[in-house]
Design an enzyme around this catalytic site. Sequence first.
Site, short mmCIF file in Angstrom:
data_model
loop_
_atom_site.label_atom_id
_atom_site.label_comp_id
_atom_site.label_asym_id
_atom_site.label_seq_id
_atom_site.Cartn_x
_atom_site.Cartn_y
_atom_site.Cartn_z
N ASN A 160 -2.08 6.86 -2.47
CA ASN A 160 -3.30 6.59 -1.70
C ASN A 160 -4.05 5.40 -2.29
OD1 ASN A 160 -5.26 6.92 0.29
ND2 ASN A 160 -6.48 8.31 -0.97
N ASN A 161 -3.32 4.36 -2.58
CA ASN A 161 -3.94 3.19 -3.18
C ASN A 161 -3.02 2.00 -2.99
OD1 ASN A 161 -5.74 1.59 -4.51
ND2 ASN A 161 -5.50 2.56 -6.50
N HIS A 193 0.86 -1.18 0.00
CA HIS A 193 0.00 0.00 0.00
C HIS A 193 0.90 1.23 0.00
CE1 HIS A 193 -3.78 2.19 0.73
NE2 HIS A 193 -3.00 3.04 1.36
N CYS A 194 0.76 2.05 -1.05
CA CYS A 194 1.63 3.21 -1.22
C CYS A 194 0.88 4.47 -0.79
CB CYS A 194 2.06 3.33 -2.68
SG CYS A 194 3.17 4.72 -2.99
N PRO A 195 1.35 5.17 0.24
CA PRO A 195 0.66 6.40 0.65
C PRO A 195 0.80 7.53 -0.37
CG PRO A 195 2.69 6.11 1.90
CD PRO A 195 2.50 4.86 1.10
#
Length: 452
Positions: A163-164, A158-160
């Site tokens: 945001n996905n 999950h990559c901030p």
Amino acid sequence: MGNDDHRRRKTPCGFCMAVFKWIPVLFITAVIAWSYYAYVVELCIRNSQNRIGMIFMLLFYHLFLTLFMWSYWRTIMTSVGRMPDQWRIPDEEVTRLFRADSPDTQKRILNNFARDLPVTNRTMNGSVRFCEKCKIIKPDRAHHCSVCSCCVLKMDHHCPWVNNCVNFYNYKYFVLFLGYALVYCLYVAFTALHDFVDFWKYDNNGYSAQGQLNATGMGRFHILFLFFIALMFAISLVSLFGYHIYLVLVNRTTLESFRAPIFRVGGPDKNGYNLGRYANFCEVFGDDWQYWFLPVFSSRGDGYSYPTSSDQSRVSTTSPVQRYDAMGDTATSRLDGNPTDKLIGASPLDTTNHHHNQSPHQVRSTSAQPIQQLQQQQAPPSPYLDELEERLEQVANGQSLSSSTAVVKSSQQAEREANGAAVFIDMVGDHPLAGVDPAKDSPRPPNGDLPV
């Protein structure tokens, strides 16, 4: 972007968390907007002396910026998807599962439910992977994301910054986003390098000794920070982009690089999905090279099942032993047959008992003849044993062998010799018997009937 986001956003806390998660995306967007102003307005329009050079600089800049922002937008807005109903366990089965009295009972319930699903990954105890929060059987390479509150197909991480979840549907976009972001930063840093050097040689009027830097005041600082920020992002993106290119070439996700997937056959294996560099690349970017570098979906598969390296090796092997699935619809597997089933299939068996009418050479040349029948044909008849003992006693006593002591042929053997159906050899081992009359009426046992 999870399936349950709409339920969490109904509460004030959920709404605040949703807004908070967009802060990294807003920060990246603000940096890109500022870099556009600093490069286009301050560096090119206000500071460039060569108009033709400025046009080419702006042309390539907008090309890289378009590909960069297109990939970034697709990475952010691509949904993680929703699991089909066949992967979801009914409520009554979930109740049975939670009330099971032992792990073995739970394992049997899960394996029975997933018997028709294409799953090869297992847990440490050999059970089918089950998500207690989503109440589903986890497909291969799928994991539950606590931020998205759902199970994600081929979850990488999950990559901030987007945001996905980076997953099966947007992994190609994410890799292209990293690549085009790196190209964008390197291009900006390279084209701003000359003006960055001139920044340290300007006089009080804003001119350098060569009169190249025309920007004054804040314009000079925009160019200075543009070079620093572009170089800083380029350095960080080199390692990240290189790492994901490595993961693409070995067909591995970030989670699988830290914890190897466990297969039903073979156990844990980090290289379980490695099909070769080119095949791994095509699994993410597709088979059509025209779409490799465009942020459009072209990945192979459906996200629920993946070919493994063991499948690839069995299909590509040149030995006669192949995968059962690759051999078509057969009643039994060739691997379970007898070692001589190919010979039997090549020469149809004659069920009629003709072994008394065949010569020993004919018996040996028939590969479909059972070994037990060969041994029975080669065994000496019992009348020959008595006559053989009598002849051996005469030789031991120094007596000559007469025709009266010879073995009388049976009627069936005489008929076979008259028809020329068999050929016998007058030898015991490699030496002929002494004193044996080689006349035609001399009885001779079949080849191999006399012990050495």
